[in-house]
Design an enzyme around this catalytic site. Structure first.
Site, PDB file in Angstrom:
ATOM      1  N   GLU A 195      39.837 -35.521   6.794  1.00 16.69           N
ATOM      2  CA  GLU A 195      40.020 -34.699   5.586  1.00 16.69           C
ATOM      3  C   GLU A 195      40.732 -33.401   5.955  1.00 16.69           C
ATOM      4  OE1 GLU A 195      36.784 -34.359   2.767  1.00 16.69           O
ATOM      5  OE2 GLU A 195      36.276 -36.468   3.007  1.00 16.69           O
ATOM      6  N   GLU A 196      40.369 -32.828   7.110  1.00 15.38           N
ATOM      7  CA  GLU A 196      41.029 -31.594   7.571  1.00 15.38           C
ATOM      8  C   GLU A 196      42.543 -31.816   7.656  1.00 15.38           C
ATOM      9  OE1 GLU A 196      39.388 -29.721  11.053  1.00 15.38           O
ATOM     10  OE2 GLU A 196      41.262 -28.710  11.550  1.00 15.38           O
ATOM     11  N   ARG A 197      42.923 -32.961   8.221  1.00 17.61           N
ATOM     12  CA  ARG A 197      44.358 -33.214   8.460  1.00 17.61           C
ATOM     13  C   ARG A 197      45.106 -33.447   7.144  1.00 17.61           C
ATOM     14  NH1 ARG A 197      42.506 -36.504  13.850  1.00 17.61           N
ATOM     15  NH2 ARG A 197      42.096 -34.590  15.002  1.00 17.61           N
TER      16      ARG A 197
END
Ligand SMILES: Cc1cc2nc3c(=O)[nH]c(=O)nc-3n(C[C@H](O)[C@H](O)[C@H](O)COP(=O)(O)OP(=O)(O)OC[C@H]3O[C@@H](n4cnc5c(N)ncnc54)[C@H](O)[C@@H]3O)c2cc1C
Length: 357
Positions: A215-217
């Site tokens: 999700e961060e990416r």
């Protein structure tokens, strides 16, 4: 639009405004203050945050929504979610993510911070490096070794209140970009935290963190896409009115061709992001596409920032224009959240090119 240079006194205010409007929990469960929407809505918010005229503020928000909280939301107990997720979504608590250490960044499995069980508490010793939001966070999603077992199965994610005795914020790190984001080095000296603060199953922290990274990416890609659109547009506007050799800079073919090519690359990246998002929404593993998108975004941001800055001439080298800030801020994308080479390693694994370890 938020124009700001120094985040510290503003962060909790900004988070309260965003939290009250529902923007900090777009795809999180309604029971914990979220909007309960699918991940494409989070991507849309990340894209919109790209209109903020700096990298640091959106990154602080992204840490809160898509970097420090996905694992808690997915695997945390009801009690933990009530104590940490709900106030984070409401904008009442600031979150940070403690994975990287002085000696372990790309190789997450080699972290040294230890959480040793004593009765119904863990006693934590070690330290974290590069912690975004770290000087002002109320809690950390901490990755620590909770046993002596194999490195991919001996770690846990722990919700760690930052006001506990033994949590020392050693310094705020000075950086070439993302200067409106606070990046901290933090030490833990016999910090005691209840065992119930473990997210999900003990020993699953490495796996949860790898999932959380996805999700961060995707968030980082969505956010930079809008910034790239804006940099191209501002460069078109500037070079159209700036004349050299009796005509606008823009009308030189090498300039408008390059901008057209960059915009084409941005559109390709957008398609990749939307493909990965569509897979994710359907419950599929999008790790390969997310890694490809993150790799491409970091490289494209570097090329785009450098090319556009060049077309601004001396003005591009000043601190007065967005392009120079983008040039500095976006450099992080090829390093943070897994460097380009780490992305390549993941892509290779998914392409099944090398012998399994
Ligand atoms: C501004 C900023 C904010 C950050 N925020 C956070 C945060 O909030 N929380 C957090 O936990 N971390 C955070 N980080 C840390 C970030 O994720 C790490 O910096 C990153 O993972 C790289 O780790 P490292 O710096 O230790 O570099 P190293 O691990 O020392 O790697 C150095 C370089 O080696 C190369 N490399 C890596 N793997 C390979 C390979 N397999 N083959 C060849 N070359 C390779 C890459 O080019 C890499 O840049 C942040 C970092 C910065 C700079």
């Amino acid at each position: 639009e938020i124009h700001t240079c120094h985040i510290s006194p503003l962060l909790s205010l900004i988070f309260k405004i965003l939290g009250s409007a529902g923007f900090l929990g777009v795809n999180r469960p309604v029971e914990y203050g979220g909007l309960g929407l699918d991940y494409s809505y989070s991507v849309a918010v990340a894209e919109e945050l790209g209109n903020i005229r700096c990298g640091g503020i959106p990154m602080a928000i992204g840490v809160q929504t898509d970097m420090a909280t996905p694992a808690l939301s997915r695997f945390g107990s009801d009690e933990l979610k009530t104590e940490f997720l709900l106030p984070t979504i409401m904008g009442d608590k600031v979150a940070c993510l403690g994975v990287s250490e002085v000696g372990a960044g790309s190789d997450v499995s080699s972290i040294l911070t230890k959480a040793v069980k004593k009765g119904d508490e863990y006693v934590i010793n070690g330290g974290k490096m590069w912690t975004t939001n770290g000087t002002q966070a109320d809690w950390m999603c901490l990755l620590a070794n909770t046993s002596e077992g194999p490195p991919h199965r001996n770690k846990s994610l722990i919700c760690l209140p930052m006001n506990l005795p033994g949590v020392h914020i050693a310094r705020k790190i000075d950086k070439i970009g993302m200067r409106s984001s606070d990046t901290a080095e933090i030490f833990f000296d016999d910090v005691r935290v209840p065992c119930k603060n473990v997210i999900g199953q003990e020993g699953m922290g490495f796996t949860y963190q790898m999932l959380q990274f996805q999700e961060e990416r995707l968030w980082a890609v969505a956010n930079i896409l809008t910034m790239m659109d804006n940099i191209i547009q501002e460069t078109i506007d500037y070079t159209r009115q700036r004349k050299i050799f009796k005509m606008p800079v823009l009308y030189h073919q090498s300039v408008h061709f390059k901008l057209a090519e960059l915009q084409t690359e941005v559109e390709l990246l957008r398609s990749l992001l939307y493909n990965a998002t569509a897979l994710y929404i359907k419950g599929n593993d999008m790790t390969k596409l997310a890694s490809m998108a993150k790799l491409k975004a970091g490289r494209l941001a570097r090329e785009l920032g450098d090319s556009c800055l060049q077309f601004w001439g001396g003005m591009g080298f000043t601190s007065d224009v967005l392009v120079s800030r983008f040039y500095r801020d976006s450099r992080l994308l090829s390093i943070g959240g897994g460097a380009d080479e780490v992305m390549l390693g993941i892509i290779c694994k998914y392409m099944d090119m090398l012998p399994k370890k």
